[in-house]
Design an enzyme around this catalytic site. Structure first.
Site, PDB file in Angstrom:
ATOM      1  N   TYR A 122      61.682   2.463 -62.029  1.00 20.48           N
ATOM      2  CA  TYR A 122      60.973   3.432 -62.873  1.00 20.48           C
ATOM      3  C   TYR A 122      59.524   3.025 -63.015  1.00 20.48           C
ATOM      4  O   TYR A 122      59.193   1.842 -63.022  1.00 20.48           O
ATOM      5  CB  TYR A 122      61.582   3.469 -64.285  1.00 20.48           C
ATOM      6  CG  TYR A 122      62.877   4.221 -64.383  1.00 20.48           C
ATOM      7  CD1 TYR A 122      62.887   5.575 -64.690  1.00 20.48           C
ATOM      8  CD2 TYR A 122      64.087   3.572 -64.182  1.00 20.48           C
ATOM      9  CE1 TYR A 122      64.079   6.264 -64.806  1.00 20.48           C
ATOM     10  CE2 TYR A 122      65.287   4.263 -64.289  1.00 20.48           C
ATOM     11  CZ  TYR A 122      65.274   5.601 -64.596  1.00 20.48           C
ATOM     12  OH  TYR A 122      66.455   6.283 -64.698  1.00 20.48           O
ATOM     13  N   TYR A 142      70.060   1.319 -59.802  1.00 21.50           N
ATOM     14  CA  TYR A 142      69.250   0.177 -60.257  1.00 21.50           C
ATOM     15  C   TYR A 142      70.079  -0.754 -61.144  1.00 21.50           C
ATOM     16  O   TYR A 142      71.037  -0.335 -61.779  1.00 21.50           O
ATOM     17  CB  TYR A 142      67.985   0.647 -60.969  1.00 21.50           C
ATOM     18  CG  TYR A 142      68.174   1.501 -62.201  1.00 21.50           C
ATOM     19  CD1 TYR A 142      68.375   0.923 -63.457  1.00 21.50           C
ATOM     20  CD2 TYR A 142      68.114   2.888 -62.128  1.00 21.50           C
ATOM     21  CE1 TYR A 142      68.520   1.710 -64.588  1.00 21.50           C
ATOM     22  CE2 TYR A 142      68.260   3.684 -63.255  1.00 21.50           C
ATOM     23  CZ  TYR A 142      68.463   3.080 -64.480  1.00 21.50           C
ATOM     24  OH  TYR A 142      68.603   3.858 -65.596  1.00 21.50           O
ATOM     25  N   ARG A 146      73.526   0.794 -62.321  1.00 23.58           N
ATOM     26  CA  ARG A 146      73.700   2.200 -62.693  1.00 23.58           C
ATOM     27  C   ARG A 146      73.844   3.056 -61.439  1.00 23.58           C
ATOM     28  O   ARG A 146      73.067   2.899 -60.497  1.00 23.58           O
ATOM     29  CB  ARG A 146      72.481   2.740 -63.462  1.00 23.58           C
ATOM     30  CG  ARG A 146      72.147   2.135 -64.807  1.00 23.58           C
ATOM     31  CD  ARG A 146      73.120   2.470 -65.935  1.00 23.58           C
ATOM     32  NE  ARG A 146      73.914   3.670 -65.837  1.00 23.58           N
ATOM     33  CZ  ARG A 146      73.525   4.902 -66.183  1.00 23.58           C
ATOM     34  NH1 ARG A 146      72.321   5.111 -66.654  1.00 23.58           N
ATOM     35  NH2 ARG A 146      74.342   5.931 -66.073  1.00 23.58           N
ATOM     36  N   HIS A 189      70.873   8.534 -60.711  1.00 26.10           N
ATOM     37  CA  HIS A 189      70.915   9.656 -61.657  1.00 26.10           C
ATOM     38  C   HIS A 189      69.520  10.182 -61.927  1.00 26.10           C
ATOM     39  O   HIS A 189      68.523   9.482 -61.751  1.00 26.10           O
ATOM     40  CB  HIS A 189      71.574   9.228 -62.973  1.00 26.10           C
ATOM     41  CG  HIS A 189      70.871   8.085 -63.637  1.00 26.10           C
ATOM     42  ND1 HIS A 189      71.156   6.775 -63.349  1.00 26.10           N
ATOM     43  CD2 HIS A 189      69.865   8.056 -64.544  1.00 26.10           C
ATOM     44  CE1 HIS A 189      70.370   5.981 -64.060  1.00 26.10           C
ATOM     45  NE2 HIS A 189      69.573   6.723 -64.785  1.00 26.10           N
ATOM     46  N   HIS A 238      67.587  11.877 -65.231  1.00 23.49           N
ATOM     47  CA  HIS A 238      67.696  12.192 -66.659  1.00 23.49           C
ATOM     48  C   HIS A 238      67.204  13.617 -66.899  1.00 23.49           C
ATOM     49  O   HIS A 238      66.158  14.012 -66.362  1.00 23.49           O
ATOM     50  CB  HIS A 238      66.827  11.244 -67.485  1.00 23.49           C
ATOM     51  CG  HIS A 238      67.266   9.811 -67.431  1.00 23.49           C
ATOM     52  ND1 HIS A 238      68.103   9.258 -68.358  1.00 23.49           N
ATOM     53  CD2 HIS A 238      66.977   8.815 -66.562  1.00 23.49           C
ATOM     54  CE1 HIS A 238      68.314   7.984 -68.073  1.00 23.49           C
ATOM     55  NE2 HIS A 238      67.633   7.679 -66.974  1.00 23.49           N
TER      56      HIS A 238
END
Ligand SMILES: [Fe+2]
Lengths: 263, 229
Positions: free
Chosen positions: A129, A168, A178, A181, A183
């Site tokens: 991110y 990640y 995780r 995905h 969000h």
């Protein structure tokens, strides 16, 4: 940051056993006549960060008052047309598998949520991110912020262009990953319909291991967060397509469409 | 998904979790901070606006520790009690929209600059509708931050009167000496404080409301951008 250091040594096997035990108890409850659960559990110990952050008392029933029967309005002046395309960045294109993600936002009665705000954010193709607290030592992509916004159209459709996010690691337990995905943040026509959630990709091998995804006890409910590959959305020599519809909770307000010819 | 009928009938009965099962929520996670907050998201009015008030507080967890990665949203009527149906919450060009968003700081603190909401109906208690998101919180929480100033309407409010004194106190803002309104949020009870009352609007376990709400004022018609045009 996501767990105390003494928890970081817990194994995936230990977490997986907790998840399985929780789901088994849920299935047994269903057989005994307990209701189907539609959402995630806030009180779900396998997600360690939730331990001190979930209410211990039952949610208190309230009849919505007038303000709660409406939602904020967003317009073209709030959201630029280019904000739905995460692959358009100054200086160059992001690295990754190009995607089109399209779907409809509807309420519990299937009525489209028109001209309402959809916000998205995601990791880059390497699972990083663009957030100052993301410590994952994977490369930052100078051409990808991973942030987008759009308005649904008159039939409740949204569409975004992006690249596929990578899985990640996180610090819930040792070697925790995780599933990939995106969000999503959504509004309805009443503030009671407000939701933030995550869209996943079909067949992710990390599903069974993920305490966040598995906080939803019901397998059918979990499936509602998984997009489907849609070849009709794929674009020749450009991008693959995924379809993901979002259903908000039903409406309280006696609803007559106020927009068209009502004044 | 089945396509809704082209001619959508008005609902006679309000529903929640109607025929279509809702999409489940998921945590906002740790990394929303670079995505959801935006410039002046927490400033519903400009500095110096008559009646401007600061609504602020701290978000704490079950150990009493501040929650530095929470997101708070408020939604409110304007000072006259009208529900505003105007866009511009992100643009922030001076239009009062009634909606704001603030992330908590390292000490769990958040603040909004806004105006006190008016009563949406005569004699009704005035409150900000509040939504809470956080890392570690799997699904959003709804609550209300009531204005402390009119004991009469607070004393007849259906929600407040359904709560014991200690629980009820978690929903009423405190008027600080500087005139600001303080609304602390506790996600979980601890030795130092009672957990905030969080709300569900789900009807499935409760009798349905017998009266429909009044329509908002004409000027406050919700809907598309430039409603009423
Ligand atoms: Fe994430």
């Amino acid at each position: 940051m996501d767990a105390a250091p003494d928890l970081a040594a817990e194994s995936q096997a230990q977490l997986s056993a907790e998840i399985e035990a929780g789901h088994r108890a849920y299935e047994e409850g269903l057989e005994q006549g307990l209701p189907e659960e539609l959402g995630p559990r806030r009180d779900w110990p396998p997600y360690r960060s939730s331990l001190l952050r979930h209410p211990t008392k039952d949610l208190h029933h309230a009849d919505p008052e007038t303000i709660e029967l409406f939602a904020p309005v967003f317009g073209e002046r709030d959201v630029g047309a280019l904000e739905a395309d995460l692959t358009v960045q100054p200086g160059g294109e992001p690295i990754g598998e190009r995607l089109v993600v399209r779907g409809r936002v509807v309420d519990g009665e299937g009525r489209p949520v028109r001209r309402q705000l959809v916000e998205v954010w995601q990791a880059n193709a390497a699972g990083r991110y663009l957030h100052k607290r993301d410590q994952h030592p994977a490369p930052v992509d100078p051409h990808f912020t991973g942030v987008g916004r759009m308005l649904t159209d008159d039939d409740g459709w949204y569409q975004l262009r992006t690249i596929k996010p990578g899985p990640y690691p996180w610090k819930n337990h040792f070697n925790a990953w995780r599933p990939a995905h995106i969000h999503f943040s959504l509004f309805g026509r009443e503030i009671t319909q407000r939701i933030v959630t995550q869209m996943y990709f079909p067949g992710d091998p990390l599903f069974a291991l993920d305490p966040i995804y598995q906080s939803i006890q019901d397998a059918r409910a979990r499936d509602r967060l998984v997009a489907t590959y849609d070849h009709d959305l794929s674009e020749h020599e450009w991008a693959t397509g995924y379809r993901w519809d979002i259903v908000l909770t039903g409406a309280h307000r006696t609803w007559t469409e106020p927009e068209d010819g009502d004044e | 998904m089945s396509e809704p009928a082209l001619n959508e009938p008005a609902l006679n009965e309000p529903t929640l979790n109607g025929p279509l099962p809702p999409t489940p929520g998921q945590t906002v996670g740790p990394f929303f901070g670079y995505a959801l907050p935006y410039a002046r998201g927490n400033e519903l009015v400009e500095p110096g606006t008559p009646g401007a008030v600061r609504l602020h507080g701290t978000v704490r967890d079950g150990a009493g520790n501040p929650v530095p990665d929470a997101l708070i949203e408020i939604w409110q009527a304007d000072a006259a009690g009208d529900v505003v149906g105007r866009s511009g919450s992100i643009l922030r060009d001076g239009t009062f929209t009634g909606w704001g968003r603030a992330e908590t700081d390292r000490e769990g603190g958040y603040w909004f600059r806004t105006v006190a909401p008016g009563s949406t109906e005569p004699g009704r208690a005035r409150f900000f509708a509040v939504t809470v998101f956080a890392r570690g919180l799997q699904d959003r929480l709804f609550t209300r931050a009531y204005l402390p100033d009119d004991p009469g309407s607070l004393g007849t409010d259906p929600l407040l009167t359904s709560l014991g004194a200690e629980r009820r106190a978690t929903l009423v803002t405190a008027r600080e000496p500087d005139g600001s309104l303080r609304f602390d949020i506790r996600l979980q009870s601890d030795s130092k404080g009672e957990e905030t009352v969080f709300l569900t609007y789900d009807r499935s376990t409760q009798p349905t409301r017998s009266t429909q709400p009044t329509r908002p004022a004409r000027s406050a018609r919700p809907g598309r951008d430039g409603a009423g045009a």
